[in-house]
Design a protein around this motif. Structure first.
Motif, PDB file in Angstrom:
ATOM      1  N   LYS A  50      11.991  -5.304  -3.690  1.00  0.00           N
ATOM      2  CA  LYS A  50      10.849  -5.337  -4.606  1.00  0.00           C
ATOM      3  C   LYS A  50       9.645  -4.623  -4.016  1.00  0.00           C
ATOM      4  CE  LYS A  50      11.822  -9.455  -7.314  1.00  0.00           C
ATOM      5  NZ  LYS A  50      11.536 -10.861  -7.552  1.00  0.00           N
ATOM      6  N   LYS A  51       9.384  -4.908  -2.740  1.00  0.00           N
ATOM      7  CA  LYS A  51       8.206  -4.323  -2.104  1.00  0.00           C
ATOM      8  C   LYS A  51       8.378  -2.815  -1.911  1.00  0.00           C
ATOM      9  CE  LYS A  51       6.297  -8.191  -2.296  1.00  0.00           C
ATOM     10  NZ  LYS A  51       5.943  -9.161  -1.289  1.00  0.00           N
ATOM     11  N   ARG A  52       9.576  -2.420  -1.569  1.00  0.00           N
ATOM     12  CA  ARG A  52       9.849  -0.990  -1.414  1.00  0.00           C
ATOM     13  C   ARG A  52       9.664  -0.266  -2.755  1.00  0.00           C
ATOM     14  NH1 ARG A  52      15.077  -0.110   2.339  1.00  0.00           N
ATOM     15  NH2 ARG A  52      14.835  -2.331   2.656  1.00  0.00           N
ATOM     16  N   CYS A  53      10.056  -0.958  -3.808  1.00  0.00           N
ATOM     17  CA  CYS A  53       9.916  -0.399  -5.150  1.00  0.00           C
ATOM     18  C   CYS A  53       8.431  -0.240  -5.513  1.00  0.00           C
ATOM     19  CB  CYS A  53      10.633  -1.314  -6.141  1.00  0.00           C
ATOM     20  SG  CYS A  53      10.580  -0.738  -7.823  1.00  0.00           S
ATOM     21  N   GLU A  54       7.601  -1.189  -5.048  1.00  0.00           N
ATOM     22  CA  GLU A  54       6.158  -1.070  -5.271  1.00  0.00           C
ATOM     23  C   GLU A  54       5.600   0.151  -4.536  1.00  0.00           C
ATOM     24  OE1 GLU A  54       6.014  -3.350  -7.906  1.00  0.00           O
ATOM     25  OE2 GLU A  54       3.984  -3.716  -7.169  1.00  0.00           O
ATOM     26  N   ILE A  55       6.052   0.304  -3.295  1.00  0.00           N
ATOM     27  CA  ILE A  55       5.576   1.441  -2.495  1.00  0.00           C
ATOM     28  C   ILE A  55       6.016   2.769  -3.122  1.00  0.00           C
ATOM     29  CG2 ILE A  55       5.649   2.559  -0.212  1.00  0.00           C
ATOM     30  CD1 ILE A  55       4.176  -0.078  -0.133  1.00  0.00           C
TER      31      ILE A  55
END
Lengths: 252, 471
Positions: free
Chosen positions: A151-156
């Motif tokens: 999820k966080k990688r997708c935000e980045i």
């Protein structure tokens, strides 16, 4: 002009004052870290800046390169150049990451401007490679069934594609193991530059081992109580948040 | 919001379908329904006695049957049958070329993009304007193969031997009150016959356009795929928005003989003064396959439950449906699967979206009698609610008797919540864009199954609907 300038901001949630007289200026090219114990108003600040309707700005201004964004719709604020990496990103069933980012980019296009799909995918894949994301990721539904790290990688990834003038990372490090944390931090480091300002909200000092901030601010009960260089984060790590509580609870 | 136009009779809204022309109809059965109306229609169509008799009997059945308000919406009582006009036409013979279509009809279909679609990807087109087809044409090579694709009026006249054999056999007059009404006053619709082994590669399309006010459109479609034949038929529907109610009550019968395949695709975009009460059913013989793809957008009340009678061993039936109920609309849709032979399989996937005060109802019927073996059904119905006023109901009725059968039923209700919309807006999408992206995501696994041109059209319609539903 070339800054995100938060001036005397007061924010209420359901009639309750959370932020009072909050001021902070983030010039382009700098990374500021905002630290503080849970429940002190860090995430409230992020949501309020992004224009969430539940976070009412009672007074104050937010100037994005001189333009007051208080009262603007969330999508207008986003297109004006403010990006928020969510602590808990929403799932969107049936909408692939590729299509979602594409829709976000298209919303920024001028009327009549053509979207070039080949250039888009080339750019997308290059940035995914930088984040060590598998190509098959693009066809998955946004955040659906993702691990915390994904999820966080997708935000980045979204941030890298949208290239905002200012990015707020709302506890991007929460729920990440050390490897994922490094990748996210690398993504932020790559995006760092003279055309972009960052506000990195975090509870833990460990993220700041990988993202070295220009300034560190400590928040307590809706206000910034102390600002300093990166050494302030180290000090916090050593003394813990109890130190903040003891020092400032007595003062208020 | 109206565009400027040189034609003073023309009123346009921003919705593509919301415009109408003032037409002096040469044939007009007047308001209200009686035996005289039936004779008028039979006279102008120059029909044989058997069909005139069929109509009169149907009128009697219609009059005797009560409104189905014991299970369906009371709103049905707001249809005033004595105010409706049952037959309006300029003539009974469609043109074979667009040049010969009367101006106001030609302009209508041009604005709806029909001739353009025909050039691009269709094997044949029929365009119905109120009661009769204004245009009907098919590619020459299909004619050579013996494919028949004409309006029902022409089908009755030119091919009575095939027509009569199958007409009213899948959906008898007395099936329900509205199938009886259609049987009494039907006009227009398509008649298709595909000879054994002929596979029609490109879709055949019919477009049903209501132009007149206080009008009822009662097309009757009969599609027969002979042994091993294959055909895809697509229908589109629009009507302008009037203050008075419009009635659309079609009957569609499909017959797939041994090993044949019929795919029937509907994308309707009715304005919200339309009562859309349609009976659709197919009969699948041995190893035949019938698939309904049904997209219902708009209308005041839609009641439609496409069905398949799985009559031959190994027959397959499928209903994939999408219903979008916006403010003030009620989509009462579903599917029927009647298993009547061994080793028959059926699949129902229904997705409904309710917006504002919109109401979506799913009614399903799956019937597997005791003596059959190896039958399978899968039913999935998912509902998406956009804002808290929306309402959704599910009434699945699965009757399975005996063993050696399998059924599977899944239902879900989900909501587009505020956080999800905020998340998308934070990436730059407007509220309407965010909502239509959610809706398109929700139906995505179904629309992937649709021909590309139709999923693009559907996406566009959903965007328009969502724009309209945001403050």
């Amino acid at each position: 002009m070339n800054s995100l300038e938060i001036k005397n901001l007061a924010v209420e949630v359901a009639g309750k004052a959370i932020l009072e007289d909050f001021s902070l200026t983030i010039p382009k090219g700098e990374v500021h870290a905002l630290m503080g114990p849970n429940g002190t108003g860090k995430s409230t600040l992020a949501k309020a800046l992004a224009g969430h309707e539940d976070y009412e700005i009672a007074s104050g201004e937010v100037l994005l390169d001189g333009q007051n964004i208080v009262g603007m719709e969330p999508d207008e604020i986003a297109r004006a150049g403010l990006f928020l990496a969510f602590q808990y990103p929403s799932e969107i069933t049936g909408v692939s990451i590729a299509n979602f980012i594409r829709a976000a980019l298209q919303s920024r296009q001028e009327e009549g401007e053509e979207f070039v799909a080949t250039a888009y995918y080339k750019d997308l894949y290059a940035k995914m490679d930088a984040l060590k994301m598998d190509r098959s990721f693009t066809s998955r539904s946004v955040n659906e069934g993702f691990s915390g790290g994904e999820k966080k990688r997708c935000e980045i990834l979204q941030m890298m594609m949208l290239e905002p003038a200012y990015a707020i990372m709302d506890e991007t490090d929460s729920g990440l193991d050390i490897d994922a944390l490094k990748i996210v931090a690398e993504g932020v480091e790559q995006q760092r530059g003279p055309d972009r300002g960052f506000l990195v909200i975090t509870h833990y000092q460990r993220l700041l081992n990988y993202i070295v901030p220009d300034k560190v601010h400590v928040m307590w009960e809706g206000k910034i109580v102390q600002s300093g260089g990166k050494e302030l984060a180290m000090e916090l790590e050593e003394k813990g948040y109890d130190w903040v509580k003891e020092t400032y609870a007595s003062a208020s | 919001m109206s565009e400027s136009s040189k034609d003073p009779n023309l009123e346009i809204d921003r919705d593509k379908g919301n415009f109408s022309y003032d037409v002096d109809y040469e044939y007009d059965a007047g308001q209200g329904l009686s035996a005289k109306t039936i004779d008028y229609i039979a006279d102008v169509k120059n029909e044989d006695d058997w069909i005139r008799e069929f109509r009169h009997k149907a009128l009697k059945v219609f009059e005797d049957k009560p409104m189905p308000t014991h299970w369906a919406s009371d709103d049905l009582n707001n249809i005033h049958f004595d105010k409706i006009r049952y037959y309006l036409a300029q003539g009974q013979r469609p043109s074979r070329s667009w040049e010969d279509v009367p101006d106001e009809m030609k302009e209508t279909f041009e604005r709806l993009g029909i001739p353009e679609q025909e050039r691009k990807f269709l094997a044949g087109v029929e365009a119905q304007f109120d009661s009769e087809a204004a245009y009907s044409n098919m590619k020459k090579n299909l004619e050579k193969d013996g494919v028949i694709f004409v309006g029902s009026t022409e089908g009755l006249m030119e091919h009575p031997e095939i027509f009569r054999k199958f007409f009213g056999k899948v959906i008898p007059t007395g099936d329900n009150k509205f199938s009886a009404l259609n049987s009494a006053v039907f006009s227009g619709g398509s008649f298709i016959y595909v000879p054994p082994g002929v596979k029609v590669r490109q879709p055949l399309q019919a477009y049903f356009r209501i132009n007149a006010e206080s009008f009822g459109q009662f097309e009757r479609t009969l599609i027969i795929a002979d042994e091993g034949a294959e055909v895809t038929y697509m229908e589109g529907c629009t009507a302008p928005k009037f203050e008075t109610t419009t009635l659309h009550s079609a009957v569609v019968e499909l017959v797939a003989l041994k090993g044949a395949k019929i795919q029937y695709i509907t994308v309707q975009n009715w304005s919200n003064n339309v009562f859309n009460l349609v009976t659709k059913r197919g009969m699948a013989e041995e190893d035949a396959e019938i698939r309904w793809i049904d997209c219902n957008i708009g209308s005041r009340l839609t009641m439609k439950y496409p069905g398949v009678v799985l009559k031959g061993r190994g027959a397959r039936g499928e209903v994939l449906s999408i219903a979008l109920a916006n403010d003030g609309q009620h989509q009462d849709t579903g599917a029927k699967m009647i298993h009547a032979a061994d080793d028959t399989t059926s699949n129902i996937i229904s997705k409904s979206i309710s917006v504002g005060t919109g109401q979506a109802t799913y009614r399903g019927l799956v019937h597997m009698p005791k003596h059959l073996k190896g039958c399978k059904n899968n039913t999935e119905c998912d509902a998406l609610l956009i804002n808290s006023n929306s309402r959704t109901d599910t009434f699945p009725a699965i009757t399975v008797r005996g063993d050696k059968k399998s059924t599977q039923h899944e239902a879900s209700v989900s909501k587009v919540n505020k956080d999800q919309i905020f998340y998308m807006m934070q990436r730059g999408l407007s509220e309407a864009e965010a909502m239509s992206l959610s809706v398109n995501g929700f139906i995505n696994d179904l629309t992937r199954e649709f021909p590309m041109e139709y999923s693009v059209e559907l996406k566009r319609l959903i965007e328009l609907e969502m724009e309209g539903s945001v403050g």
